[in-house]
Motif scaffolding. Structure first.
Motif, PDB file in Angstrom:
ATOM      1  N   TRP A   1      -2.715  40.893  16.837  1.00 48.07           N
ATOM      2  CA  TRP A   1      -3.849  40.495  17.667  1.00 48.07           C
ATOM      3  C   TRP A   1      -5.155  41.007  17.069  1.00 48.07           C
ATOM      4  O   TRP A   1      -5.263  42.173  16.697  1.00 48.07           O
ATOM      5  CB  TRP A   1      -3.700  41.032  19.093  1.00 48.07           C
ATOM      6  CG  TRP A   1      -4.799  40.547  19.992  1.00 48.07           C
ATOM      7  CD1 TRP A   1      -6.026  41.114  20.174  1.00 48.07           C
ATOM      8  CD2 TRP A   1      -4.777  39.367  20.799  1.00 48.07           C
ATOM      9  NE1 TRP A   1      -6.773  40.381  21.039  1.00 48.07           N
ATOM     10  CE2 TRP A   1      -6.038  39.290  21.453  1.00 48.07           C
ATOM     11  CE3 TRP A   1      -3.829  38.375  21.056  1.00 48.07           C
ATOM     12  CZ2 TRP A   1      -6.364  38.258  22.335  1.00 48.07           C
ATOM     13  CZ3 TRP A   1      -4.147  37.353  21.931  1.00 48.07           C
ATOM     14  CH2 TRP A   1      -5.393  37.305  22.555  1.00 48.07           C
ATOM     15  N   LYS A   2      -6.141  40.124  16.995  1.00 50.17           N
ATOM     16  CA  LYS A   2      -7.447  40.480  16.446  1.00 50.17           C
ATOM     17  C   LYS A   2      -8.442  40.696  17.578  1.00 50.17           C
ATOM     18  O   LYS A   2      -8.741  39.756  18.336  1.00 50.17           O
ATOM     19  CB  LYS A   2      -7.948  39.376  15.506  1.00 50.17           C
ATOM     20  CG  LYS A   2      -7.084  39.222  14.267  1.00 50.17           C
ATOM     21  CD  LYS A   2      -7.674  38.218  13.287  1.00 50.17           C
ATOM     22  CE  LYS A   2      -6.826  38.147  12.015  1.00 50.17           C
ATOM     23  NZ  LYS A   2      -7.375  37.185  11.038  1.00 50.17           N
TER      24      LYS A   2
ATOM     25  N   TRP B   1      -8.686  33.452  22.331  1.00 48.63           N
ATOM     26  CA  TRP B   1      -7.479  32.703  21.982  1.00 48.63           C
ATOM     27  C   TRP B   1      -7.792  31.262  21.594  1.00 48.63           C
ATOM     28  O   TRP B   1      -7.131  30.681  20.745  1.00 48.63           O
ATOM     29  CB  TRP B   1      -6.488  32.706  23.146  1.00 48.63           C
ATOM     30  CG  TRP B   1      -6.945  31.886  24.312  1.00 48.63           C
ATOM     31  CD1 TRP B   1      -7.728  32.295  25.357  1.00 48.63           C
ATOM     32  CD2 TRP B   1      -6.692  30.493  24.541  1.00 48.63           C
ATOM     33  NE1 TRP B   1      -7.970  31.254  26.228  1.00 48.63           N
ATOM     34  CE2 TRP B   1      -7.350  30.137  25.756  1.00 48.63           C
ATOM     35  CE3 TRP B   1      -5.979  29.513  23.850  1.00 48.63           C
ATOM     36  CZ2 TRP B   1      -7.308  28.848  26.279  1.00 48.63           C
ATOM     37  CZ3 TRP B   1      -5.941  28.223  24.371  1.00 48.63           C
ATOM     38  CH2 TRP B   1      -6.592  27.892  25.576  1.00 48.63           C
ATOM     39  N   GLY B   2      -8.819  30.659  22.227  1.00 48.58           N
ATOM     40  CA  GLY B   2      -9.153  29.269  21.952  1.00 48.58           C
ATOM     41  C   GLY B   2      -9.882  28.640  23.121  1.00 48.58           C
ATOM     42  O   GLY B   2     -10.309  29.325  24.057  1.00 48.58           O
TER      43      GLY B   2
ATOM     44  N   GLU C   1      -6.197  32.389  15.578  1.00 48.70           N
ATOM     45  CA  GLU C   1      -4.927  32.995  15.179  1.00 48.70           C
ATOM     46  C   GLU C   1      -4.297  33.774  16.324  1.00 48.70           C
ATOM     47  O   GLU C   1      -3.073  33.963  16.356  1.00 48.70           O
ATOM     48  CB  GLU C   1      -5.151  33.903  13.966  1.00 48.70           C
ATOM     49  CG  GLU C   1      -5.575  33.145  12.713  1.00 48.70           C
ATOM     50  CD  GLU C   1      -5.912  34.080  11.561  1.00 48.70           C
ATOM     51  OE1 GLU C   1      -5.420  35.221  11.563  1.00 48.70           O
ATOM     52  OE2 GLU C   1      -6.669  33.664  10.665  1.00 48.70           O
ATOM     53  N   ASN C   2      -5.105  34.223  17.276  1.00 56.81           N
ATOM     54  CA  ASN C   2      -4.542  34.959  18.408  1.00 56.81           C
ATOM     55  C   ASN C   2      -3.640  34.086  19.274  1.00 56.81           C
ATOM     56  O   ASN C   2      -2.748  34.598  19.962  1.00 56.81           O
ATOM     57  CB  ASN C   2      -5.667  35.558  19.263  1.00 56.81           C
ATOM     58  CG  ASN C   2      -6.231  36.828  18.656  1.00 56.81           C
ATOM     59  OD1 ASN C   2      -5.621  37.436  17.775  1.00 56.81           O
ATOM     60  ND2 ASN C   2      -7.407  37.230  19.110  1.00 56.81           N
TER      61      ASN C   2
ATOM     62  N   LEU D   1      -0.575  28.582  25.774  1.00 55.88           N
ATOM     63  CA  LEU D   1      -1.685  27.943  26.467  1.00 55.88           C
ATOM     64  C   LEU D   1      -1.796  28.436  27.906  1.00 55.88           C
ATOM     65  O   LEU D   1      -2.901  28.651  28.417  1.00 55.88           O
ATOM     66  CB  LEU D   1      -1.507  26.422  26.458  1.00 55.88           C
ATOM     67  CG  LEU D   1      -1.806  25.706  25.152  1.00 55.88           C
ATOM     68  CD1 LEU D   1      -1.428  24.234  25.260  1.00 55.88           C
ATOM     69  CD2 LEU D   1      -3.281  25.839  24.776  1.00 55.88           C
ATOM     70  N   PHE D   2      -0.669  28.594  28.554  1.00 58.90           N
ATOM     71  CA  PHE D   2      -0.670  29.072  29.934  1.00 58.90           C
ATOM     72  C   PHE D   2      -1.308  30.459  30.009  1.00 58.90           C
ATOM     73  O   PHE D   2      -2.154  30.714  30.885  1.00 58.90           O
ATOM     74  CB  PHE D   2       0.764  29.114  30.470  1.00 58.90           C
ATOM     75  CG  PHE D   2       0.861  29.400  31.944  1.00 58.90           C
ATOM     76  CD1 PHE D   2       1.046  28.368  32.844  1.00 58.90           C
ATOM     77  CD2 PHE D   2       0.778  30.693  32.429  1.00 58.90           C
ATOM     78  CE1 PHE D   2       1.139  28.623  34.212  1.00 58.90           C
ATOM     79  CE2 PHE D   2       0.862  30.959  33.794  1.00 58.90           C
ATOM     80  CZ  PHE D   2       1.048  29.920  34.684  1.00 58.90           C
ATOM     81  N   ILE D   3      -0.921  31.349  29.098  1.00 56.81           N
ATOM     82  CA  ILE D   3      -1.463  32.709  29.115  1.00 56.81           C
ATOM     83  C   ILE D   3      -2.961  32.698  28.843  1.00 56.81           C
ATOM     84  O   ILE D   3      -3.749  33.335  29.549  1.00 56.81           O
ATOM     85  CB  ILE D   3      -0.736  33.594  28.085  1.00 56.81           C
ATOM     86  CG1 ILE D   3       0.756  33.724  28.437  1.00 56.81           C
ATOM     87  CG2 ILE D   3      -1.389  34.968  28.014  1.00 56.81           C
ATOM     88  CD1 ILE D   3       1.033  34.253  29.824  1.00 56.81           C
ATOM     89  N   GLY D   4      -3.377  31.969  27.817  1.00 58.01           N
ATOM     90  CA  GLY D   4      -4.798  31.918  27.499  1.00 58.01           C
ATOM     91  C   GLY D   4      -5.603  31.316  28.637  1.00 58.01           C
ATOM     92  O   GLY D   4      -6.679  31.820  29.003  1.00 58.01           O
TER      93      GLY D   4
END
Length: 423
Positions: A253-254, A259-260, A324-325, A340-343
């Protein structure tokens, strides 16, 4: 290796008790099934002493720990994906007979409920999360989102005994090779962390505690954040949250990289550009035409940082540009939808709205149909990734490439017409 007297005596008693509990039922098939189970139980006892014990001993497990925790366990016949000795393997689609719409993964009522509870818990555990965030560099919303997804913030308590689950799956599960090392890892936990076998509760798949860690992951990533001498991911919220953060950090993780975000993708941008193999600088993506979706969160990383296009339903659902995360989140659960759900849930805790793009209805296809489609595409030279009946990014891009070559509209997602055309 010789079995100790106590263990052999206990095995005999346990087997006798099992026989006594069998209720006779009329019919030859019922009696045959009973005989099959009795034979499997006997083989299971032999396997524990002749195979598991020597390997556990090599891992540093003492005889006392092994006997105390293993002697009384029996097979769990209610678990899925079992292949008892002498029986054929179950089909891969036993637990996933039909491939469902990706949109069902993002039920708005569930997301709204988790986001509301998550915001409350962010405040309640703020001081703990302050320290975890400083130490591991993972945003608190991401940590709490995983906590919520995995165990409803610790409210859902697993009822399976991990040792019994893992021993059953390692002995006669379809994925024995996966579960056998996990069984040994669970025994090491009992030896090193001094938990009792009753404490190690898990899901039917052996994932343990509030973060739902498999035993091997527990050994490597679990953290004693409350400094009580135990890595108690079953009862300790600080231990659970820190273990999630440590897992993500150790997988790359950076910090300070989101995440996006959801993107609006022009038709001129091909959906075949999706996937982790086709990353390019964010500025280059933006020059191609994708923009943050209305109401979406704009990127918060350097324009030269690598971004990737993700379209889990092809043109039949929202598109995303991710960092990348995102793929670090996939290390926690190997699923685009999960990441996607988490982000998205983390963003909802910060006040973001629901996705702008809609998930369109898709044709219901059986997993076997998807696998046949993959095999056909592969025979024509397309890279579909693993031929497993699941619509991953490689299969989606292969479908889009075939559609383009065939003069069809690119959707990058299978439907009944496509299955028929590729027979």
């Amino acid at each position: 290796m010789r079995v100790s007297v106590n263990f052999a005596r206990f095995s005999a008693v346990a087997l006798a008790a099992f026989v006594a509990c069998v209720v006779p039922m009329p019919g030859a098939s019922t009696l045959q099934a009973q005989d099959t189970r009795l034979a499997a139980e006997a083989q299971f006892r032999d396997w524990l002493t002749q195979t598991v014990w020597p390997d556990a001993q090599k891992q540093g497990v003492s005889r006392e720990t092994f006997e105390r925790n293993v002697a009384a366990i029996g097979l769990d016949w209610d678990l899925p994906e079992l292949q008892p000795p002498g029986q054929a393997a179950p089909p891969d689609d036993q637990r996933q007979a039909e491939f469902q719409s990706p949109g069902r993964y993002f039920a708005q009522a569930q997301l709204a409920s988790l986001a509301k509870s998550g915001r409350d818990l962010l405040q309640r555990w703020a001081s703990v999360l302050d320290g975890i965030e400083r130490r591991y560099g993972v945003p608190r919303e991401i940590i709490v989102a995983i906590w919520g997804r995995e165990s409803q913030f610790g409210r859902v308590t697993a009822r399976h005994q991990a040792l019994r689950v893992l021993a059953t799956q390692a002995f006669m599960g379809r994925r024995r090779a996966l579960y056998y090392p996990e069984l040994l890892a669970a025994l090491v936990i009992l030896e090193e962390d001094h938990f009792s076998g009753e404490t190690l509760l898990s899901s039917w798949a052996g994932a343990m505690g509030q973060p739902q860690l498999l035993p091997s992951k527990f050994l490597r990533y679990a953290v004693d954040a409350d400094a009580d001498g135990r890595r108690d991911v079953w009862h300790s919220v600080p231990d659970s949250l820190a273990s999630i953060a440590n897992y993500l950090r150790e997988h790359g993780w950076k910090p300070d990289l989101r995440w996006g975000f959801e993107a609006s993708l022009p038709q001129a941008v091909s959906c075949t550009l999706e996937g982790p193999r086709q990353g390019r600088p964010m500025l280059e993506w933006l020059r191609l035409g994708p923009t943050p979706a209305a109401g979406g969160t704009s990127p918060e990383w350097n324009g030269n940082a690598t971004a990737f296009l993700v379209m889990p339903a092809g043109r039949l659902g929202p598109a995303f540009l991710v960092s990348e995360n995102f793929y670090v989140l996939k290390q926690y659960n190997e699923s685009d939808l999960y990441a996607l759900f988490i982000g998205h849930l983390a963003d909802r805790m910060r006040g973001a709205s629901a996705f702008t793009g809609s998930w369109q209805p898709i044709d219901t296809l059986r997993r076997g149909q998807i696998q046949a489609l993959q095999e056909r595409l592969k025979s024509q030279g397309y890279d579909v990734g693993k031929v497993d009946g699941l619509v991953g990014f490689a299969t989606r891009t292969a479908i889009g490439q075939w559609q383009s070559k065939s003069g069809r509209d690119e959707t990058c997602f299978p439907d009944a017409a496509l299955v028929q055309a590729l027979r």
